[in-house]
Design a protein around this motif. Structure first.
Motif, PDB file in Angstrom:
ATOM      1  N   CYS A   1       0.821  -1.212   0.000  1.00 15.24           N
ATOM      2  CA  CYS A   1       0.000   0.000   0.000  1.00 15.24           C
ATOM      3  C   CYS A   1       0.855   1.263   0.000  1.00 15.24           C
ATOM      4  O   CYS A   1       0.450   2.296  -0.550  1.00 15.24           O
ATOM      5  N   ALA A   2       2.035   1.188   0.617  1.00  9.18           N
ATOM      6  CA  ALA A   2       2.955   2.331   0.540  1.00  9.18           C
ATOM      7  C   ALA A   2       3.364   2.571  -0.908  1.00  9.18           C
ATOM      8  O   ALA A   2       3.423   3.716  -1.378  1.00  9.18           O
ATOM      9  N   PHE A   3       3.629   1.487  -1.634  1.00  9.43           N
ATOM     10  CA  PHE A   3       3.963   1.638  -3.054  1.00  9.43           C
ATOM     11  C   PHE A   3       2.767   2.147  -3.844  1.00  9.43           C
ATOM     12  O   PHE A   3       2.939   2.863  -4.838  1.00  9.43           O
TER      13      PHE A   3
ATOM     14  N   ALA B   1      -0.656  -4.627  -9.598  1.00  4.24           N
ATOM     15  CA  ALA B   1      -1.052  -6.006  -9.296  1.00  4.24           C
ATOM     16  C   ALA B   1       0.124  -6.957  -9.479  1.00  4.24           C
ATOM     17  O   ALA B   1       0.333  -7.878  -8.673  1.00  4.24           O
ATOM     18  N   ASN B   2       0.912  -6.745 -10.520  1.00  3.92           N
ATOM     19  CA  ASN B   2       2.076  -7.591 -10.761  1.00  3.92           C
ATOM     20  C   ASN B   2       3.118  -7.423  -9.656  1.00  3.92           C
ATOM     21  O   ASN B   2       3.746  -8.403  -9.210  1.00  3.92           O
ATOM     22  N   HIS B   3       3.286  -6.185  -9.201  1.00  5.82           N
ATOM     23  CA  HIS B   3       4.252  -5.898  -8.129  1.00  5.82           C
ATOM     24  C   HIS B   3       3.855  -6.607  -6.831  1.00  5.82           C
ATOM     25  O   HIS B   3       4.689  -7.248  -6.180  1.00  5.82           O
ATOM     26  N   VAL B   4       2.585  -6.515  -6.473  1.00  2.00           N
ATOM     27  CA  VAL B   4       2.101  -7.156  -5.244  1.00  2.00           C
ATOM     28  C   VAL B   4       2.216  -8.671  -5.360  1.00  2.00           C
ATOM     29  O   VAL B   4       2.597  -9.354  -4.406  1.00  2.00           O
ATOM     30  N   ALA B   5       1.884  -9.213  -6.532  1.00  2.00           N
ATOM     31  CA  ALA B   5       1.987 -10.662  -6.737  1.00  2.00           C
ATOM     32  C   ALA B   5       3.428 -11.129  -6.570  1.00  2.00           C
ATOM     33  O   ALA B   5       3.691 -12.174  -5.966  1.00  2.00           O
ATOM     34  N   TYR B   6       4.373 -10.354  -7.076  1.00  2.00           N
ATOM     35  CA  TYR B   6       5.789 -10.722  -6.944  1.00  2.00           C
ATOM     36  C   TYR B   6       6.233 -10.696  -5.485  1.00  2.00           C
ATOM     37  O   TYR B   6       6.938 -11.594  -5.013  1.00  2.00           O
ATOM     38  N   LEU B   7       5.819  -9.646  -4.742  1.00  2.00           N
ATOM     39  CA  LEU B   7       6.214  -9.530  -3.334  1.00  2.00           C
ATOM     40  C   LEU B   7       5.629 -10.643  -2.486  1.00  2.00           C
ATOM     41  O   LEU B   7       6.218 -11.041  -1.476  1.00  2.00           O
ATOM     42  N   SER B   8       4.464 -11.139  -2.864  1.00  2.00           N
ATOM     43  CA  SER B   8       3.778 -12.151  -2.064  1.00  2.00           C
ATOM     44  C   SER B   8       4.271 -13.572  -2.342  1.00  2.00           C
ATOM     45  O   SER B   8       3.863 -14.511  -1.649  1.00  2.00           O
ATOM     46  N   MET B   9       5.147 -13.726  -3.323  1.00  2.00           N
ATOM     47  CA  MET B   9       5.656 -15.054  -3.666  1.00  2.00           C
ATOM     48  C   MET B   9       6.985 -15.286  -2.964  1.00  2.00           C
ATOM     49  O   MET B   9       7.971 -14.596  -3.235  1.00  2.00           O
ATOM     50  N   GLY B  10       7.021 -16.243  -2.056  1.00  2.00           N
ATOM     51  CA  GLY B  10       8.266 -16.594  -1.389  1.00  2.00           C
ATOM     52  C   GLY B  10       8.730 -15.515  -0.435  1.00  2.00           C
ATOM     53  O   GLY B  10       7.939 -14.788   0.171  1.00  2.00           O
ATOM     54  N   LYS B  11      10.052 -15.356  -0.324  1.00  2.00           N
ATOM     55  CA  LYS B  11      10.642 -14.381   0.591  1.00  2.00           C
ATOM     56  C   LYS B  11      10.438 -12.963   0.075  1.00  2.00           C
ATOM     57  O   LYS B  11      10.599 -12.683  -1.102  1.00  2.00           O
TER      58      LYS B  11
ATOM     59  N   TYR C   1      12.940  -7.041  -0.228  1.00  2.00           N
ATOM     60  CA  TYR C   1      13.011  -5.656   0.251  1.00  2.00           C
ATOM     61  C   TYR C   1      13.793  -4.773  -0.715  1.00  2.00           C
ATOM     62  O   TYR C   1      13.417  -3.621  -0.950  1.00  2.00           O
ATOM     63  N   GLY C   2      14.896  -5.306  -1.256  1.00  2.00           N
ATOM     64  CA  GLY C   2      15.731  -4.510  -2.137  1.00  2.00           C
ATOM     65  C   GLY C   2      14.997  -4.078  -3.393  1.00  2.00           C
ATOM     66  O   GLY C   2      15.027  -2.899  -3.771  1.00  2.00           O
ATOM     67  N   TYR C   3      14.318  -5.022  -4.022  1.00  2.00           N
ATOM     68  CA  TYR C   3      13.563  -4.713  -5.243  1.00  2.00           C
ATOM     69  C   TYR C   3      12.464  -3.687  -4.940  1.00  2.00           C
ATOM     70  O   TYR C   3      12.268  -2.727  -5.710  1.00  2.00           O
TER      71      TYR C   3
ATOM     72  N   MET D   1      12.317  -1.430  -2.541  1.00  2.00           N
ATOM     73  CA  MET D   1      12.890  -0.117  -2.278  1.00  2.00           C
ATOM     74  C   MET D   1      13.371   0.551  -3.561  1.00  2.00           C
ATOM     75  O   MET D   1      13.128   1.750  -3.789  1.00  2.00           O
ATOM     76  N   GLU D   2      14.063  -0.203  -4.404  1.00  2.00           N
ATOM     77  CA  GLU D   2      14.569   0.358  -5.654  1.00  2.00           C
ATOM     78  C   GLU D   2      13.444   0.849  -6.552  1.00  2.00           C
ATOM     79  O   GLU D   2      13.548   1.909  -7.182  1.00  2.00           O
ATOM     80  N   LEU D   3      12.360   0.095  -6.608  1.00  2.00           N
ATOM     81  CA  LEU D   3      11.231   0.489  -7.442  1.00  2.00           C
ATOM     82  C   LEU D   3      10.562   1.749  -6.893  1.00  2.00           C
ATOM     83  O   LEU D   3      10.173   2.639  -7.661  1.00  2.00           O
ATOM     84  N   ASN D   4      10.422   1.836  -5.579  1.00  2.00           N
ATOM     85  CA  ASN D   4       9.846   3.030  -4.965  1.00  2.00           C
ATOM     86  C   ASN D   4      10.690   4.266  -5.268  1.00  2.00           C
ATOM     87  O   ASN D   4      10.153   5.328  -5.607  1.00  2.00           O
ATOM     88  N   ILE D   5      12.007   4.118  -5.151  1.00  2.00           N
ATOM     89  CA  ILE D   5      12.905   5.242  -5.421  1.00  2.00           C
ATOM     90  C   ILE D   5      12.829   5.650  -6.891  1.00  2.00           C
ATOM     91  O   ILE D   5      12.785   6.848  -7.218  1.00  2.00           O
ATOM     92  N   LEU D   6      12.798   4.667  -7.791  1.00  2.00           N
ATOM     93  CA  LEU D   6      12.746   4.951  -9.223  1.00  2.00           C
ATOM     94  C   LEU D   6      11.476   5.706  -9.597  1.00  2.00           C
ATOM     95  O   LEU D   6      11.531   6.754 -10.259  1.00  2.00           O
ATOM     96  N   VAL D   7      10.313   5.194  -9.164  1.00  2.00           N
ATOM     97  CA  VAL D   7       9.035   5.843  -9.492  1.00  2.00           C
ATOM     98  C   VAL D   7       8.932   7.202  -8.819  1.00  2.00           C
ATOM     99  O   VAL D   7       8.491   8.190  -9.434  1.00  2.00           O
ATOM    100  N   GLY D   8       9.349   7.291  -7.547  1.00  2.00           N
ATOM    101  CA  GLY D   8       9.284   8.561  -6.831  1.00  2.00           C
ATOM    102  C   GLY D   8      10.169   9.631  -7.445  1.00  2.00           C
ATOM    103  O   GLY D   8       9.769  10.795  -7.562  1.00  2.00           O
ATOM    104  N   THR D   9      11.380   9.247  -7.867  1.00  3.51           N
ATOM    105  CA  THR D   9      12.294  10.205  -8.487  1.00  3.51           C
ATOM    106  C   THR D   9      11.761  10.679  -9.832  1.00  3.51           C
ATOM    107  O   THR D   9      11.826  11.884 -10.152  1.00  3.51           O
TER     108      THR D   9
END
Length: 326
Positions: A172-174, A210-220, A223-225, A227-235
């Motif tokens: 939800c932060a993303f 939806a794709n981002h949430v699905a990826y985060l919910s699979m396995g471990k 955090y790095g991915y 954070m990097e995506l948040n920084i990229l979109v925010g910048t």
């Protein structure tokens, strides 16, 4: 054998990286093992001694027997570190916090609720001062709904850290970051793209999220991915807003509010970089970041109000001009 050895080394490294000085210390591990053995059932959920019932607030916030052992051993370990003049340790990647009313991180919970309250207050002001048929009025209402939803889950996650609440908080932060980018694109391209393109852009953003949430919910959890995506979109969003504000600073003097909002948002983000023990074991830099974002919301909605009024004025002038020149 070589592959197995690689997996073993990787497993050891992963275990080490997700541990912190506090929970990794032998003192904490022995304390936790002893506490669980003497007080908890095999599943770690209930107390062996029925007389050791928790206060109702801890029961409602789902503090199990094992959780209680972790909390008590955490503070014993902190005291042990301080007796040796060592720095306050982290536990599982987090600083120790004093539990208030069953809340793990009370300051972050409070300030998350504060952000949601400011959004709710400002959207009410927006509705009072902007006509519902004004251009892009719907966009800011959608933005507010996304932010309210995100700050709700932020409060829940900081109240009790479970795998599900962690996923919902990060996702939800993303969604707020992505929604800010969406608002920026729709505003900047409003007069430059056909209406059907709006549907295409909206569909892309929904599918991407939806794709981002699905990826985060699979396995471990990655955090790095995340954070990097948040920084990229925010910048990207910040750069586009700055460019647009600079270009329109003469025709639309109110855009300074948007520029200042973007600049201050970037500055207060520096609090996320500072990694210091919490003040009074309640106020850490992350909670102070939540506190600092609340007043910035007022500036953003003030810009939104002025911008919708400007767009409505331009729309009315265009209609009048069309009537005079059929």
């Amino acid at each position: 054998m070589y592959f197995s050895l690689q997996c073993l080394i990787l497993a050891v490294l992963i275990k080490y990286t997700i541990s912190s000085a506090g929970d990794h210390s032998p003192y904490y591990q022995k304390c936790l093992e002893k506490c669980n053995l003497l007080n908890c059932t095999d599943d770690g959920q209930k107390f062996i001694d029925s007389s050791s019932e928790q206060p109702i607030i801890l029961y409602l916030t789902q503090w199990s027997c094992e959780d209680e052992c972790k909390y008590q051993c955490m503070w014993k370990t902190v005291d042990g570190f301080h007796e040796r003049n060592w720095r306050t340790p982290q536990f599982h990647g987090k600083w120790p916090f004093i539990r208030l009313l069953g809340l793990q991180e009370p300051a972050s919970v409070l300030f998350s609720i504060l952000n949601a309250y400011v959004h709710l207050t400002m959207i009410r002001k927006f509705r009072r001062e902007v006509r519902p048929d004004s251009p892009l009025s719907w966009l800011w209402h959608a933005f507010c709904l996304v932010c309210l939803h995100a700050w709700f889950w932020s409060a829940v996650f900081h109240a009790r850290d479970f795998p599900l609440t962690e996923l919902l908080d990060y996702a939800c932060a993303f969604s707020m970051v992505l929604m800010s980018c969406y608002v920026m694109l729709i505003r900047l391209l409003r007069d430059k793209i056909p209406r059907f393109a709006l549907v295409t852009i909206t569909t892309f953003f929904i599918a991407f999220f939806a794709n981002h949430v699905a990826y985060l919910s699979m396995g471990k959890f990655d955090y790095g991915y995340n954070m990097e995506l948040n920084i990229l979109v925010g910048t990207f969003t910040a750069i586009c807003w700055f460019g647009w504000c600079t270009y329109n600073r003469i025709r639309q003097p109110y855009v300074w509010k948007c520029a200042i909002f973007v600049a201050l948002t970037g500055i207060v983000m520096l609090l996320e970089i500072v990694d210091r023990p919490p003040i009074f074991y309640i106020f850490d830099c992350h909670s102070l970041w939540h506190l600092s974002t609340a007043p910035l919301v007022i500036l953003l909605y003030s810009f939104a109000i002025d911008d919708c009024r400007y767009l409505r004025k331009k729309e009315i002038e265009g209609i009048d001009l069309g009537k005079k020149n059929p």
